[in-house]
Write a protein that holds these residues in place. Structure first.
Motif, PDB file in Angstrom:
ATOM      1  N   TYR A   1      -1.947  -1.014  -4.680  1.00 46.96           N
ATOM      2  CA  TYR A   1      -2.814  -0.194  -3.827  1.00 46.96           C
ATOM      3  C   TYR A   1      -2.166   1.158  -3.568  1.00 46.96           C
ATOM      4  N   ARG A   2      -3.007   2.189  -3.643  1.00 50.69           N
ATOM      5  CA  ARG A   2      -2.573   3.552  -3.354  1.00 50.69           C
ATOM      6  C   ARG A   2      -3.602   4.199  -2.450  1.00 50.69           C
ATOM      7  N   LEU A   3      -3.136   4.808  -1.389  1.00 51.14           N
ATOM      8  CA  LEU A   3      -4.006   5.599  -0.535  1.00 51.14           C
ATOM      9  C   LEU A   3      -3.665   7.053  -0.822  1.00 51.14           C
ATOM     10  N   ARG A   4      -4.585   7.740  -1.483  1.00 53.14           N
ATOM     11  CA  ARG A   4      -4.373   9.106  -1.955  1.00 53.14           C
ATOM     12  C   ARG A   4      -4.876  10.092  -0.900  1.00 53.14           C
ATOM     13  N   ILE A   5      -4.000  10.938  -0.405  1.00 55.81           N
ATOM     14  CA  ILE A   5      -4.355  11.937   0.602  1.00 55.81           C
ATOM     15  C   ILE A   5      -4.408  13.303  -0.070  1.00 55.81           C
ATOM     16  N   GLY A   6      -5.577  13.919  -0.024  1.00 54.65           N
ATOM     17  CA  GLY A   6      -5.768  15.208  -0.682  1.00 54.65           C
ATOM     18  C   GLY A   6      -4.979  16.332  -0.052  1.00 54.65           C
ATOM     19  N   ILE A   7      -4.337  17.114  -0.915  1.00 50.31           N
ATOM     20  CA  ILE A   7      -3.616  18.306  -0.465  1.00 50.31           C
ATOM     21  C   ILE A   7      -4.103  19.547  -1.207  1.00 50.31           C
ATOM     22  N   GLY A   8      -5.027  19.377  -2.153  1.00 49.71           N
ATOM     23  CA  GLY A   8      -5.502  20.503  -2.945  1.00 49.71           C
ATOM     24  C   GLY A   8      -4.517  20.845  -4.046  1.00 49.71           C
ATOM     25  N   ARG A   9      -4.857  21.866  -4.781  1.00 47.65           N
ATOM     26  CA  ARG A   9      -4.061  22.261  -5.940  1.00 47.65           C
ATOM     27  C   ARG A   9      -3.897  23.781  -5.932  1.00 47.65           C
ATOM     28  N   PRO A  10      -2.710  24.273  -6.298  1.00 48.17           N
ATOM     29  CA  PRO A  10      -2.560  25.731  -6.402  1.00 48.17           C
ATOM     30  C   PRO A  10      -3.332  26.253  -7.613  1.00 48.17           C
ATOM     31  N   LYS A  11      -3.686  27.506  -7.568  1.00 50.43           N
ATOM     32  CA  LYS A  11      -4.432  28.107  -8.688  1.00 50.43           C
ATOM     33  C   LYS A  11      -3.605  28.149  -9.967  1.00 50.43           C
ATOM     34  N   ASN A  12      -2.320  28.380  -9.837  1.00 53.61           N
ATOM     35  CA  ASN A  12      -1.425  28.496 -10.980  1.00 53.61           C
ATOM     36  C   ASN A  12      -0.635  27.193 -11.156  1.00 53.61           C
ATOM     37  N   LYS A  13      -0.733  26.560 -12.309  1.00 54.07           N
ATOM     38  CA  LYS A  13      -0.030  25.299 -12.571  1.00 54.07           C
ATOM     39  C   LYS A  13       1.482  25.436 -12.451  1.00 54.07           C
TER      40      LYS A  13
ATOM     41  N   LEU B   1       0.870  -1.168   0.000  1.00 56.15           N
ATOM     42  CA  LEU B   1       0.000   0.000   0.000  1.00 56.15           C
ATOM     43  C   LEU B   1       0.911   1.224   0.000  1.00 56.15           C
ATOM     44  N   VAL B   2       0.824   2.026  -1.052  1.00 55.91           N
ATOM     45  CA  VAL B   2       1.628   3.235  -1.177  1.00 55.91           C
ATOM     46  C   VAL B   2       0.734   4.419  -0.798  1.00 55.91           C
ATOM     47  N   VAL B   3       1.135   5.153   0.224  1.00 51.30           N
ATOM     48  CA  VAL B   3       0.363   6.301   0.711  1.00 51.30           C
ATOM     49  C   VAL B   3       1.066   7.568   0.230  1.00 51.30           C
ATOM     50  N   HIS B   4       0.300   8.446  -0.439  1.00 54.84           N
ATOM     51  CA  HIS B   4       0.923   9.615  -1.045  1.00 54.84           C
ATOM     52  C   HIS B   4      -0.034  10.804  -1.110  1.00 54.84           C
ATOM     53  N   ASP B   5       0.548  11.972  -1.356  1.00 54.35           N
ATOM     54  CA  ASP B   5      -0.213  13.203  -1.537  1.00 54.35           C
ATOM     55  C   ASP B   5      -0.879  13.190  -2.907  1.00 54.35           C
ATOM     56  N   ASP B   6      -2.019  13.886  -3.002  1.00 51.43           N
ATOM     57  CA  ASP B   6      -2.736  13.941  -4.272  1.00 51.43           C
ATOM     58  C   ASP B   6      -3.285  15.338  -4.500  1.00 51.43           C
ATOM     59  N   LEU B   7      -2.850  15.970  -5.566  1.00 49.58           N
ATOM     60  CA  LEU B   7      -3.288  17.325  -5.927  1.00 49.58           C
ATOM     61  C   LEU B   7      -4.750  17.378  -6.345  1.00 49.58           C
ATOM     62  N   GLU B   8      -5.290  16.267  -6.832  1.00 50.41           N
ATOM     63  CA  GLU B   8      -6.655  16.244  -7.361  1.00 50.41           C
ATOM     64  C   GLU B   8      -7.719  16.197  -6.257  1.00 50.41           C
ATOM     65  N   LEU B   9      -7.308  15.879  -5.038  1.00 47.02           N
ATOM     66  CA  LEU B   9      -8.245  15.792  -3.920  1.00 47.02           C
ATOM     67  C   LEU B   9      -8.040  16.975  -2.980  1.00 47.02           C
TER      68      LEU B   9
ATOM     69  N   ILE C   1       3.079  24.367  -8.884  1.00 47.59           N
ATOM     70  CA  ILE C   1       2.883  23.044  -8.287  1.00 47.59           C
ATOM     71  C   ILE C   1       4.093  22.598  -7.477  1.00 47.59           C
ATOM     72  N   SER C   2       5.278  22.721  -8.024  1.00 42.59           N
ATOM     73  CA  SER C   2       6.477  22.274  -7.319  1.00 42.59           C
ATOM     74  C   SER C   2       6.650  22.999  -5.984  1.00 42.59           C
ATOM     75  N   SER C   3       6.542  24.313  -5.986  1.00 46.98           N
ATOM     76  CA  SER C   3       6.697  25.057  -4.727  1.00 46.98           C
ATOM     77  C   SER C   3       5.526  24.787  -3.784  1.00 46.98           C
ATOM     78  N   TYR C   4       4.346  24.527  -4.334  1.00 42.83           N
ATOM     79  CA  TYR C   4       3.161  24.235  -3.522  1.00 42.83           C
ATOM     80  C   TYR C   4       3.329  22.921  -2.745  1.00 42.83           C
ATOM     81  N   VAL C   5       3.714  21.850  -3.432  1.00 43.53           N
ATOM     82  CA  VAL C   5       3.832  20.564  -2.735  1.00 43.53           C
ATOM     83  C   VAL C   5       4.984  20.567  -1.738  1.00 43.53           C
ATOM     84  N   LEU C   6       5.984  21.422  -1.967  1.00 42.74           N
ATOM     85  CA  LEU C   6       7.128  21.487  -1.053  1.00 42.74           C
ATOM     86  C   LEU C   6       6.972  22.547   0.029  1.00 42.74           C
ATOM     87  N   SER C   7       5.753  23.081   0.151  1.00 37.31           N
ATOM     88  CA  SER C   7       5.474  24.047   1.215  1.00 37.31           C
ATOM     89  C   SER C   7       4.552  23.412   2.258  1.00 37.31           C
ATOM     90  N   ASN C   8       4.510  24.055   3.416  1.00 36.68           N
ATOM     91  CA  ASN C   8       3.657  23.553   4.495  1.00 36.68           C
ATOM     92  C   ASN C   8       2.205  23.955   4.233  1.00 36.68           C
TER      93      ASN C   8
END
Length: 176
Positions: free
Chosen positions: A127-139, A86-94, A142-149
């Motif tokens: 198996y993947r457990l996708r944990i929602g983190i949302g998505r930044p408005k500007n594509k 089971l791979v647990v990871h962040d997901d921009l789509e959720l 994305i890189s700075s968004y996922v690497l921020s708190n």
């Protein structure tokens, strides 16, 4: 085996990209286990028994885009196939606070998943457990968004969803 995808703990632990590791730390805590650094697997490991199954936990302590090396090393050592992980990871789509379990093949643009598929060199569902983190408005952000708190509200939603998921999904996950 349950893996929480991550970047190195000290630098990135509180970032959105590391919510997979947050899940595994919370899971270990709920079973009164402590994850210990294991240099052989390039990460932090623990294990416990549930429903007569031996469950291994792993949080890679290397960069996301090479997490597959850590996972493959541990899986090979214990003879665990990719479809038993089971791979647990962040997901921009959720949105933050949403968690979904998925059994499929693919990475949907996630570099950690892309590397796992490449390293295992197999086109099989896992198996993947996708944990929602949302998505930044500007594509372009994305890189700075996922690497921020996450902000305070997002962090509360993510942590609450992790705790609820561990309670609700434990039987399903461990009975596979």
């Amino acid at each position: 085996m349950i893996v929480g995808l991550s970047n190195p703990k000290l630098e990135y632990h509180n970032t959105r990209h590391n919510v997979g590791s947050w899940y595994v730390y919370a899971l270990a805590e709920s079973f009164c286990n402590i994850l210990q650094e294991d240099k052989k697997f390039f990460g932090f490991t623990s294990s416990f028994i549930m429903e007569s199954k031996y469950i291994r936990l792993l949080i890679p302590n290397i960069f996301m885009n090479i997490n597959g090396q850590s996972i493959f090393k541990m899986a090979s050592f214990y003879n665990i196939s990719l479809n038993e992980i089971l791979v647990v990871h962040d997901d921009l789509e959720l949105k933050p606070g949403i968690i979904k379990l998925k059994y499929s093949y693919g990475h949907n643009g996630h570099n950690g998943l892309r590397n796992i598929i490449s390293v295992f060199n197999k086109k099989i569902n896992f198996y993947r457990l996708r944990i929602g983190i949302g998505r930044p408005k500007n594509k372009d952000q994305i890189s700075s968004y996922v690497l921020s708190n996450p902000n305070g509200e997002e962090k509360i939603l993510i942590q609450k969803s992790i705790k609820e998921s561990i309670k609700e999904n434990s039987y399903f996950i461990f009975s596979k």
